[in-house]
Design an enzyme around this catalytic site. Structure first.
Site, PDB file in Angstrom:
ATOM      1  N   CYS A 158       0.823  -1.048   0.011  1.00  0.00           N
ATOM      2  CA  CYS A 158       0.103   0.009  -0.177  1.00  0.00           C
ATOM      3  C   CYS A 158       0.900   1.343   0.001  1.00  0.00           C
ATOM      4  O   CYS A 158       1.448   1.528  -1.095  1.00  0.00           O
ATOM      5  CB  CYS A 158      -1.034   0.111   1.168  1.00  0.00           C
ATOM      6  SG  CYS A 158      -2.324   0.965   0.941  1.00  0.00           S
ATOM      7  N   HIS A 161      -3.414  -5.105   2.157  1.00  0.00           N
ATOM      8  CA  HIS A 161      -2.662  -5.375   3.264  1.00  0.00           C
ATOM      9  C   HIS A 161      -2.600  -6.719   3.698  1.00  0.00           C
ATOM     10  O   HIS A 161      -3.659  -7.164   4.501  1.00  0.00           O
ATOM     11  CB  HIS A 161      -3.568  -4.626   4.366  1.00  0.00           C
ATOM     12  CG  HIS A 161      -3.253  -3.061   4.404  1.00  0.00           C
ATOM     13  ND1 HIS A 161      -2.238  -2.560   5.139  1.00  0.00           N
ATOM     14  CD2 HIS A 161      -3.784  -1.980   3.686  1.00  0.00           C
ATOM     15  CE1 HIS A 161      -2.094  -1.165   5.032  1.00  0.00           C
ATOM     16  NE2 HIS A 161      -2.736  -0.935   4.254  1.00  0.00           N
ATOM     17  N   GLU A 172      -1.153  -8.376   5.740  1.00  0.00           N
ATOM     18  CA  GLU A 172      -0.545  -8.817   6.968  1.00  0.00           C
ATOM     19  C   GLU A 172      -1.923  -8.610   7.960  1.00  0.00           C
ATOM     20  O   GLU A 172      -1.713  -9.279   9.062  1.00  0.00           O
ATOM     21  CB  GLU A 172       0.636  -7.736   7.533  1.00  0.00           C
ATOM     22  CG  GLU A 172      -0.035  -6.215   7.793  1.00  0.00           C
ATOM     23  CD  GLU A 172      -0.302  -5.423   6.475  1.00  0.00           C
ATOM     24  OE1 GLU A 172      -0.278  -5.938   5.623  1.00  0.00           O
ATOM     25  OE2 GLU A 172      -0.905  -4.194   6.700  1.00  0.00           O
TER      26      GLU A 172
END
Ligand code: GLN
Length: 189
Positions: A77, A169, A171
């Site tokens: 991002c 994202h 994660e």
């Protein structure tokens, strides 16, 4: 293997947790000395303008640039924005200009337009839950760039040699596959 996570702002803790879970030693990067003994680096999501200012304030731009020219780097991002050659709507971010792409910041709308969607990723098998938070849009990619996943005809995961980028994202998805893919890139290097 030591993987650095730029830890100035944004979603760095989640990346660290995930790396630990897959047996990799994550190193927080805040100062030039933290780049020593790393084999790869993750630039997390956050706010690219703030990240860029903090990189300058910490005198990290040049050391990071040197590191980036030798080792694999993954930008998520805002991290992807910091690696892009062209940032269409930008006067502040000083990019490392490694990914041959043109991006537009916040192009899917404001925070309220953040979204989650299942993504098909090249050679990944079952779909990956893509979490997009005020994400950038990749509007142009050069032929040197390998598009690994797209959403509505927009590339959302790309690779160019040692550089990996996602506009979402991973994660936050509790799915290790993209981090493992990046570790594979580091091992090959
Ligand atoms: N909108 C942010 C920027 O332009 C990126 C958002 C994110 O990293 N989730 O830097």
């Amino acid at each position: 293997m030591n993987i650095g996570v730029l830890s100035l702002q944004g979603a760095f803790l989640k990346h660290m947790q995930l790396l630990k879970q897959i047996g990799v030693n994550p190193i927080q990067v805040r100062y030039e000395k933290d780049l020593l003994n790393l084999h790869g680096l993750i630039i997390p999501g956050g706010e690219s303008t703030v990240l860029s200012k903090l990189i300058m304030r910490q005198s990290l731009y040049e050391p990071m640039e040197k590191f980036i020219s030798k080792y694999p780097v993954y930008g998520t991002c805002a991290g992807l924005i910091l690696l892009s050659k062209i940032i269409e709507n930008n006067k502040i971010v000083k990019s490392f200009e490694k990914l041959d792409i043109s991006v537009k910041r916040n192009a899917w709308g404001r925070q309220i337009n953040s979204f989650i969607t299942n993504l098909d990723i090249k050679e990944f098998g079952k779909p990956f839950k893509g979490i997009f938070i005020r994400a950038p849009k990749i509007n142009k990619v050069s032929p040197k760039v390998d598009v690994l996943s797209s959403f509505n005809d927009n590339p959302v995961m790309i690779r160019q040699q040692n550089f990996l980028g996602t506009t979402f994202h991973p994660e936050l998805s509790n799915d290790y596959r993209i981090h493992k893919y990046f570790i594979g890139m580091v091992q090959e290097c």
